[in-house]
Design an enzyme around this catalytic site. Structure first.
Site, short mmCIF file in Angstrom:
data_model
loop_
_atom_site.label_atom_id
_atom_site.label_comp_id
_atom_site.label_asym_id
_atom_site.label_seq_id
_atom_site.Cartn_x
_atom_site.Cartn_y
_atom_site.Cartn_z
N GLU A 92 0.91 -1.03 -0.20
CA GLU A 92 0.19 -0.01 -0.14
C GLU A 92 1.09 0.71 0.41
OE1 GLU A 92 -2.33 3.31 0.73
OE2 GLU A 92 -1.19 2.77 2.44
N SER B 264 2.57 -0.81 15.84
CA SER B 264 1.79 -0.50 16.92
C SER B 264 2.48 1.04 16.67
CB SER B 264 1.75 -1.02 18.24
OG SER B 264 3.31 -0.77 18.44
#
Lengths: 323, 398
Positions: free
Chosen positions: B246, B373
């Site tokens: 992406e 994260s």
């Protein structure tokens, strides 16, 4: 004339390069004159470079980065207002004199600011340009009382002025007030971005060098995450700066940018002192210069509370009430 | 600032106008009305089919595919317009069209490409089988075992946090084929048929009532050797192709959607009679600035990618800036919503800025935890962008 942001940055760094942080006020003012930066926004037909907001921001990022003293932001905004103002008797002589470094003070109407107070380098200005939404006026400066201030790179003072000459009123004044305000807010945001970048780079270098517990401080994740947070805030504020500098700007948009960038600078400078430990509390280390400049940037021309409220009001007014 | 691209400004404007006109007619207006997650998945299938037919679903695929061959500048226009029109996001087909495509395209053999790529356009969906209970941020710690037995691998283990796996036809699976040496070197990449005997999928009930993620249990599942991508031990390298598929469009799209959804907060402020409250104006103004900064940052990031100026860590900065703004958006909504926001209302599937403030708040963790994260991103920023030394390896339990 087309000069790219990068070219301006490089020429600024070259011009300021050898002087180090917080250079001598007189020498650096002369240098700004020599580099022709006060002519940056002056239209080409008036002998200037005819550059816009992006160029202005590029220059002020570098001035912030080097903690350059003085009233460059006010001088440049005042010159731009004079160039855009309707003609008046002294205008033709005033603009080239200001471009050559003769000082014009700027009194920009902002919450909590007295019209003749908080003038940067007040003891050196010859004229004061008073800018409010209703009225633009020029007055001779008769005397000044300097006020000790925490920021050691910008000196503030109160001035006594003579009779005011009104340059513009009504809609014309409003337009000039918007111009001066957006320019000053953009320049302060740029100053904050440059200052924060320098403070953060200095802090990262220090963490890499300073050793405790037989390892560089930079190895501790708790500290890594704090500088990473500074980096995220800095890069985001810088992206907002360039996007705002590239498009037409309302006062509310410029205010939101200034609020964001100066708050970021204050946060980064605060972390810089803390992460330098004891050395950051000494006057000989430049940490405190960033901290003090950051706090003055935050307070000048309306603080974050003021501009965030203005931006919020303006954004809420744009939304149609739910039917 | 103008950028050299392979598409003229006129062509981009043409694409924008065409898509805008198409969306005005074809955008499903009722996509927020789905009562169950399954209903939402069905609506996603319909929306994907429409976009495929119109040539907007796979702009990043090569030109030989219908609707493919679009430059990054064109892709940006497409996602800007989808966000502007408040069209549904492409969630169900995301792993298929990005992750599965990139993996097959870059690392698959000719036979694998021919077998699977056309299926993606027909609506076959893929999920990602990477994370495990013991392999989250430390992905290379994968323990799911794949043992070679003749022409097949026998696979045993458990995968978790697999987005929409309960609807997936196939899975991109990372499994361990060797336990000696560096843990990355023992990983191998497989294409798993989700209908194979021994595969059990269990949706995870999330705190906001959504079921976006699922667990996958693998009990002696046989995967033919022909379904392996790359050689044994190449899994880590192949996984990098999957994870970098992406190109930053999602965060730009999400930033724009959040900016559009500031209207929901403004409406809440209006409904609760606080438009004139200086404190509320201030908080709303600050949030507006934060969201605008995220949009400017995402735009700048894509511009740099297009002009080859991207640097290590840039993507981490954008992701963290977005995830924090998303949290701040929801947090302000929860705060201003007061006690009324504590009443549990049905959730809206597929909308991160739904105006169901508590649900939005809980949903925002998807962006601060998933896909690396916040803490991992900050490590990347500090170590690779700011050049701070990496954490020393090796730790022994006291």
């Amino acid at each position: 004339m087309m000069i790219s942001r990068e070219e301006l940055r490089d020429s600024a760094r070259k011009g300021l390069g050898s002087d180090g942080l917080a250079p001598d006020p007189v020498a650096s003012w002369d240098r700004l004159v020599d580099m022709g930066w006060f002519a940056l926004a002056v239209p080409e037909e008036l002998g200037g470079l005819g550059l816009g907001a992006e160029a202005l921001a590029a220059v002020h990022v570098e001035l912030g980065r080097a903690l350059v003293p003085g009233a460059a932001i006010a001088q440049m905004a005042a010159i731009e207002v004079l160039c855009a103002a309707p003609d008046f008797a002294d205008r033709a002589a005033l603009i080239p004199a200001a471009v050559a470094g003769e000082r014009i003070g700027l009194s920009l109407d902002a919450p909590g600011r007295p019209a003749t107070g908080c003038v940067i380098d007040a003891d050196q200005v010859r004229q004061l340009l008073l800018v409010s939404p209703q009225r633009i006026a020029l007055a001779p400066v008769l005397g000044a009382t300097m006020v000790p201030t925490w920021d050691e790179t910008r000196r503030l003072g109160d001035v006594a002025i003579g009779a005011e000459t009104v340059i513009a009123a009504g809609d014309a004044a409003r337009g000039l007030y918007d111009l001066a305000t957006t320019r000053v807010l953009l320049a302060l945001a740029a100053d904050a971005v440059g200052g924060a970048a320098a403070a953060l780079a200095m802090t990262v270098d220090y963490l890499k060098t300073r050793r405790q517990f037989d390892r560089p401080l930079a190895l501790f994740q708790a500290l890594k995450h704090r500088v990473a947070d500074c980096q995220i805030a800095l890069v985001a504020a810088e992206a907002l700066l360039w996007s705002r500098a590239a498009a037409p700007l309302t006062v509310a948009m410029a205010g939101a940018l200034k609020a964001r960038a100066t708050t970021m600078f204050r946060d980064v400078a605060e972390e810089a002192v803390q992460l330098h430990g004891g050395i950051g509390l000494t006057a000989e280390h430049p940490c405190h210069l960033f901290l003090k400049r950051a706090f003055l940037d935050a307070a000048l021309a309306g603080d974050a509370d003021h501009w965030n409220a203005v931006a919020g009001q303006s954004a809420l007014a744009l939304v149609q009430p739910a039917s | 600032m103008a950028h050299p691209t392979d598409v003229s400004t006129t062509a981009l404007a043409g694409l924008r106008a065409d898509l805008r006109a198409w969306l005005a007619v074809n955008r499903p207006a009722d996509w927020r009305a789905c009562a169950t997650h399954a209903e939402f998945a069905a609506s996603q299938r319909d929306w994907f089919r429409k976009l495929v037919e119109a040539g907007y679903a796979i702009p990043h695929w090569p030109a030989e595919w219908p609707g493919g061959g679009r430059s990054l500048a064109e892709q940006k226009v497409i996602y800007e317009e989808l966000a502007r029109a408040d069209a549904p996001r492409l969630l169900l087909s995301f792993v298929s069209t990005y992750h599965a495509f990139a993996t097959l395209h870059e690392c698959g053999n000719a036979e694998q490409k021919a077998r699977y790529l056309p299926g993606i356009l027909r609506g076959e969906t893929w999920c990602q089988g990477f994370s495990e209970p013991g392999a989250g941020s430390d992905l290379a710690a994968v323990r799911t075992r794949a043992e070679r037995r003749g022409d097949v691998y026998a696979v045993n283990g458990q995968k978790v946090w697999s987005t929409m796996a309960q609807y997936a036809d196939r899975c991109l699976l990372l499994a361990r084929t060797a336990s000696e040496g560096a843990k990355q070197a023992g990983l191998t990449y497989f294409l798993l048929d989700m209908t194979a005997p021994g595969v059990t999928v269990r949706p995870i009930h999330q705190i906001q009532g959504d079921e976006e993620f699922a667990e996958i249990f693998l009990d002696n599942v046989e995967i033919p050797v022909t379904e392996r991508i790359g050689a044994e031990g190449d899994g880590w390298a192949v996984a990098q192709a999957t994870l970098s598929s992406e190109r930053g469009l999602t965060l730009m799209e999400l930033g724009y959607r959040m900016r559009g959804a500031l209207d929901r907060l403004a409406a809440l402020i209006g409904e609760t009679g606080r438009t004139g409250d200086a404190g509320v104006q201030r908080d709303f103004g600050a949030l507006t600035g934060q969201v605008d900064a995220v949009c400017a940052l995402a735009d700048q990031f894509l511009d740099r990618r297009m002009t080859g100026q991207e640097q290590v860590g840039d993507a981490s900065v954008v992701k963290n800036a977005y995830s924090r703004a998303l949290r701040a958006y929801a947090a302000l909504g929860v705060r201003l919503g007061g006690i009324a926001a504590q009443r549990r209302e049905p959730i809206t599937y597929g909308d991160l800025n739904s105006g169901n403030w508590m649900a939005d708040f809980m949903n925002s963790y998807a962006w601060t935890i998933a896909g690396g994260s916040e803490e991992i991103q900050r490590n990347i920023i500090a170590e690779r962008m700011l050049g701070m030394p990496r954490e020393p390896k090796g730790w022994t339990a006291p």
